[in-house]
Enzyme design. Structure first.
Site, PDB file in Angstrom:
ATOM      1  N   MET A 180       1.059  -1.533   0.122  1.00 38.75           N
ATOM      2  CA  MET A 180      -0.134  -0.044   0.153  1.00 38.75           C
ATOM      3  C   MET A 180       0.759   1.391  -0.103  1.00 38.75           C
ATOM      4  O   MET A 180       0.318   2.461   0.389  1.00 38.75           O
ATOM      5  CB  MET A 180      -0.718   0.261   1.220  1.00 38.75           C
ATOM      6  CG  MET A 180      -1.845  -0.956   1.313  1.00 38.75           C
ATOM      7  SD  MET A 180      -3.365  -1.104   1.853  1.00 38.75           S
ATOM      8  CE  MET A 180      -2.812  -0.898   3.576  1.00 38.75           C
ATOM      9  N   HIS A 203       9.536  -3.415   3.379  1.00 35.51           N
ATOM     10  CA  HIS A 203       9.038  -3.276   2.026  1.00 35.51           C
ATOM     11  C   HIS A 203      10.200  -3.934   1.271  1.00 35.51           C
ATOM     12  O   HIS A 203      10.414  -4.761  -0.560  1.00 35.51           O
ATOM     13  CB  HIS A 203       8.107  -2.631   1.672  1.00 35.51           C
ATOM     14  CG  HIS A 203       6.831  -1.586   1.863  1.00 35.51           C
ATOM     15  ND1 HIS A 203       6.594  -0.936   2.784  1.00 35.51           N
ATOM     16  CD2 HIS A 203       5.931  -2.410   2.455  1.00 35.51           C
ATOM     17  CE1 HIS A 203       5.697  -0.875   3.140  1.00 35.51           C
ATOM     18  NE2 HIS A 203       4.733  -1.342   3.116  1.00 35.51           N
ATOM     19  N   GLN A 247     -10.573  -2.378   1.974  1.00 32.73           N
ATOM     20  CA  GLN A 247      -9.822  -3.652   3.119  1.00 32.73           C
ATOM     21  C   GLN A 247      -9.303  -2.633   4.030  1.00 32.73           C
ATOM     22  O   GLN A 247      -9.808  -2.341   5.381  1.00 32.73           O
ATOM     23  CB  GLN A 247      -8.965  -4.255   3.067  1.00 32.73           C
ATOM     24  CG  GLN A 247      -7.134  -3.114   2.457  1.00 32.73           C
ATOM     25  CD  GLN A 247      -6.398  -3.554   2.579  1.00 32.73           C
ATOM     26  OE1 GLN A 247      -6.267  -4.420   1.219  1.00 32.73           O
ATOM     27  NE2 GLN A 247      -5.283  -3.495   2.824  1.00 32.73           N
ATOM     28  N   GLY A 302       4.418 -10.498   4.028  1.00 36.83           N
ATOM     29  CA  GLY A 302       5.593 -10.158   4.880  1.00 36.83           C
ATOM     30  C   GLY A 302       4.896 -11.425   5.770  1.00 36.83           C
ATOM     31  O   GLY A 302       3.480 -11.431   6.499  1.00 36.83           O
ATOM     32  N   SER A 355       8.893  -2.521  12.193  1.00 40.03           N
ATOM     33  CA  SER A 355       8.583  -1.587  10.511  1.00 40.03           C
ATOM     34  C   SER A 355       6.832  -1.709  10.128  1.00 40.03           C
ATOM     35  O   SER A 355       6.860  -2.582  10.114  1.00 40.03           O
ATOM     36  CB  SER A 355       9.458  -1.544  10.104  1.00 40.03           C
ATOM     37  OG  SER A 355      10.680  -1.936   9.902  1.00 40.03           O
TER      38      SER A 355
HETATM   39  P1  AMP Z   1       1.480  -2.864   3.863  1.00 37.01           P
HETATM   40  O1  AMP Z   1       2.335  -1.787   2.873  1.00 37.01           O
HETATM   41  O2  AMP Z   1       1.220  -2.552   4.642  1.00 37.01           O
HETATM   42  O3  AMP Z   1       0.183  -3.238   3.474  1.00 37.01           O
HETATM   43  O4  AMP Z   1       2.462  -4.241   3.799  1.00 37.01           O
HETATM   44  C1  AMP Z   1       2.540  -5.398   1.938  1.00 37.01           C
HETATM   45  C2  AMP Z   1       3.413  -5.613   2.406  1.00 37.01           C
HETATM   46  O5  AMP Z   1       4.665  -5.692   3.271  1.00 37.01           O
HETATM   47  C3  AMP Z   1       2.731  -6.805   3.369  1.00 37.01           C
HETATM   48  O6  AMP Z   1       3.175  -8.282   2.869  1.00 37.01           O
HETATM   49  C4  AMP Z   1       3.471  -7.199   4.698  1.00 37.01           C
HETATM   50  O7  AMP Z   1       3.177  -8.096   4.942  1.00 37.01           O
HETATM   51  C5  AMP Z   1       4.574  -6.754   4.469  1.00 37.01           C
HETATM   52  N1  AMP Z   1       5.613  -5.973   5.345  1.00 37.01           N
HETATM   53  C6  AMP Z   1       4.965  -4.507   5.944  1.00 37.01           C
HETATM   54  N2  AMP Z   1       5.127  -4.746   7.035  1.00 37.01           N
HETATM   55  C7  AMP Z   1       6.742  -5.125   6.911  1.00 37.01           C
HETATM   56  C8  AMP Z   1       7.380  -6.051   8.158  1.00 37.01           C
HETATM   57  N3  AMP Z   1       7.509  -5.197   9.139  1.00 37.01           N
HETATM   58  N4  AMP Z   1       8.196  -6.706   7.488  1.00 37.01           N
HETATM   59  C9  AMP Z   1       8.213  -8.000   6.087  1.00 37.01           C
HETATM   60  N5  AMP Z   1       7.040  -7.474   5.638  1.00 37.01           N
HETATM   61  C10 AMP Z   1       6.354  -6.563   5.991  1.00 37.01           C
END
Ligand code: AMP
Length: 307
Positions: free
Chosen positions: A54, A61, A85, A171, A208
């Site tokens: 996102m 990321h 979502q 993640g 993070s």
């Molecule tokens: P988001 O942008 O928060 O929707 O996350 C996008 C992807 O990044 C998802 O697969 C999350 O699980 C992964 N992600 C977000 N934060 C972390 C983190 N601290 N460590 C590893 N992966 C992450």
């Protein structure tokens, strides 16, 4: 900052401008619509890995992009704040958005293509047909955020169909989401391999997250109780589920009474495959999960454990 919307379908502004020429890496191509994506995707050879995000990209990321590189010849990063979502009263409007900064991160990590569509392009009409995450999507995060996993799985399914990746990387930070994506791929026979990357943490051990930006410094101090509780639970892993939960709970209880206080939504130990709470004699792969609010910010964290 350069407005990336000025370069529809073209290369993103070169974020390395001003650096010595040896430091330049090529910026990824930028697709703003599914049609542009289709054209650019057709030009990518070899195996392609997708990293759905996102935006507001951080170290977590980056770790996903590094893991994607191990899976494929080309990396596509999607940047899309998915309205489907977010529940009423959640932070859809305020979610941090900075496509220029995201493109700089993608450039540094060697991504080949960034897909950053508008909500109108992803949802040109009402999204009537959606993915049902089943019971596993209605507990824990699904209970506190009704409709969340249906929205997540629906957009992930759409992204898989638009990008047609060979692999996609998610993640461990969002453990329930990762498990549900794996389950969707299995149950719907989607032709994509799912890879996971471990949770990245900031130097103070807070997982993070784009939402960490909402935390004031005092709130951030209180928020450290989440990772401390998980660590304490993990340290007690030889004592079994009851010992693990009570060790983690003791840390959280202090934070609940702290200033600013932490409000716990759940602390639980679940079977890694089903996300059902484990019985006290459980043996196998489990995940210790916590979700809590500090001020107006909701945070989640987890640690995988083998019992
Ligand atoms: P988001 O942008 O928060 O929707 O996350 C996008 C992807 O990044 C998802 O697969 C999350 O699980 C992964 N992600 C977000 N934060 C972390 C983190 N601290 N460590 C590893 N992966 C992450």
């Amino acid at each position: 900052m350069t407005d990336p919307t000025d370069t529809p379908g073209g290369a993103a502004p070169d974020p390395a401008d001003g650096l010595p020429s040896g430091a330049r890496t090529p910026a990824p191509a930028l697709a703003r619509t599914p049609e542009e994506l289709a054209r650019m995707r057709a030009r990518l050879g070899g195996r392609v890995a997708l990293v759905p995000t996102m935006g507001s990209l951080h170290g977590g990321h980056r770790a996903l992009m590094a893991a994607a590189r191990e899976q494929a010849d080309a990396i596509i990063v999607s940047v899309f704040v998915n309205p489907l979502q977010f529940g009423p009263g959640e932070d859809y409007e305020h979610y941090p958005r900075d496509l220029g900064a995201d493109i700089r991160v993608c450039t540094e990590e060697g991504a080949d293509l960034v897909f950053a569509p508008s909500a109108e392009d992803m949802y040109p009409g009402e999204q009537i047909v959606r993915v049902d995450p089943g019971e596993m999507g209605r507990v824990l995060e699904g209970e506190f955020r009704p409709g969340f996993f249906s929205g997540v799985l629906t957009v992930v399914c759409k992204l898989f169909n638009l990008v047609r990746p060979d692999a996609a990387v998610f993640g461990q930070k969002d453990a329930q989401q990762l498990a549900l994506v794996r389950r969707m791929v299995r149950d719907l026979n989607l032709p994509v391999t799912i890879a996971a990357a471990p949770t990245m943490r900031d130097p103070d051990n807070l997982a993070s997250s784009s939402r960490n930006a909402y935390l004031g410094s005092e709130e951030r101090r209180s928020a450290l109780a989440l990772s401390k509780a998980l660590l304490s639970g993990a340290d007690a892993s030889l004592t079994g589920p009851v010992g693990i939960l009570s060790a983690a709970r003791a840390v959280l209880d202090e934070a609940v009474a702290g200033d600013p206080p932490v409000t716990v939504d759940y602390l639980t130990l679940v079977d890694a495959n089903t996300f059902a709470e484990v019985p006290s004699d459980f043996r196998g792969d489990a995940v210790l999960l916590v979700a809590a609010r500090v001020g107006g910010t909701r945070l989640i964290d987890n640690v995988p454990l083998t019992l």
